[in-house]
Design a protein around this motif. Sequence first.
Motif, PDB file in Angstrom:
ATOM      1  N   LEU A  46      41.453  40.619  41.019  1.00  0.00           N
ATOM      2  CA  LEU A  46      42.255  41.450  40.113  1.00  0.00           C
ATOM      3  C   LEU A  46      41.850  42.914  40.222  1.00  0.00           C
ATOM      4  N   ARG A  47      40.558  43.159  40.271  1.00  0.00           N
ATOM      5  CA  ARG A  47      40.087  44.545  40.386  1.00  0.00           C
ATOM      6  C   ARG A  47      40.482  45.148  41.728  1.00  0.00           C
ATOM      7  N   GLY A  48      40.365  44.366  42.800  1.00  0.00           N
ATOM      8  CA  GLY A  48      40.739  44.851  44.125  1.00  0.00           C
ATOM      9  C   GLY A  48      42.222  45.170  44.221  1.00  0.00           C
ATOM     10  N   GLU A  49      43.031  44.286  43.646  1.00  0.00           N
ATOM     11  CA  GLU A  49      44.481  44.526  43.646  1.00  0.00           C
ATOM     12  C   GLU A  49      44.812  45.799  42.878  1.00  0.00           C
ATOM     13  N   ARG A  50      44.165  45.971  41.738  1.00  0.00           N
ATOM     14  CA  ARG A  50      44.373  47.173  40.928  1.00  0.00           C
ATOM     15  C   ARG A  50      44.020  48.421  41.730  1.00  0.00           C
ATOM     16  N   GLU A  51      42.891  48.407  42.410  1.00  0.00           N
ATOM     17  CA  GLU A  51      42.450  49.567  43.187  1.00  0.00           C
ATOM     18  C   GLU A  51      43.474  49.923  44.266  1.00  0.00           C
ATOM     19  N   ILE A  84      42.854  39.999  32.530  1.00  0.00           N
ATOM     20  CA  ILE A  84      41.447  39.682  32.260  1.00  0.00           C
ATOM     21  C   ILE A  84      41.308  38.956  30.932  1.00  0.00           C
ATOM     22  N   GLU A 105      46.847  49.559  34.583  1.00  0.00           N
ATOM     23  CA  GLU A 105      45.598  49.329  33.839  1.00  0.00           C
ATOM     24  C   GLU A 105      45.827  48.332  32.701  1.00  0.00           C
ATOM     25  N   LEU A 127      38.259  37.620  39.115  1.00  0.00           N
ATOM     26  CA  LEU A 127      38.122  38.980  38.577  1.00  0.00           C
ATOM     27  C   LEU A 127      37.980  40.001  39.692  1.00  0.00           C
ATOM     28  N   ASP A 128      37.227  39.646  40.721  1.00  0.00           N
ATOM     29  CA  ASP A 128      37.092  40.557  41.861  1.00  0.00           C
ATOM     30  C   ASP A 128      38.453  40.820  42.504  1.00  0.00           C
ATOM     31  N   LEU A 182      46.143  44.840  34.122  1.00  0.00           N
ATOM     32  CA  LEU A 182      44.825  44.308  34.454  1.00  0.00           C
ATOM     33  C   LEU A 182      44.117  43.838  33.186  1.00  0.00           C
ATOM     34  N   GLU A 207      29.217  35.851  39.447  1.00  0.00           N
ATOM     35  CA  GLU A 207      30.252  36.450  40.290  1.00  0.00           C
ATOM     36  C   GLU A 207      31.519  35.617  40.152  1.00  0.00           C
TER      37      GLU A 207
END
Length: 98
Positions: free
Chosen positions: A22-27, A50, A43, A19-20, A46, A15
Amino acid sequence: MFDAIEAEVEPGTIENTVLDGLRGEREEVIADLRDPILGDLIEAELGRAIERFEITKLETLLALADRMELPSAVVDPLERTKAEAENGLEEHQELTEI
């Protein structure tokens, strides 16, 4: 690769809060967008983030492998993966050049 360092460690998923995040911010950003072109840019951003993160982690692993004098069976796959991440970063950057 893990056999080469003669350790009793099983590879697995790790975990990662970066990365979590970055993904949350993107969402969050994507949810508010109405323009698909802006979504594509988010996208791509992101993807760049990454790839940069992965390159940094691989550089650290390669430095550790060098310091520990690990065999090429460990180092070579890390170097290949780093080269792939660098190519991926370059591709993401080309996608967003204007």
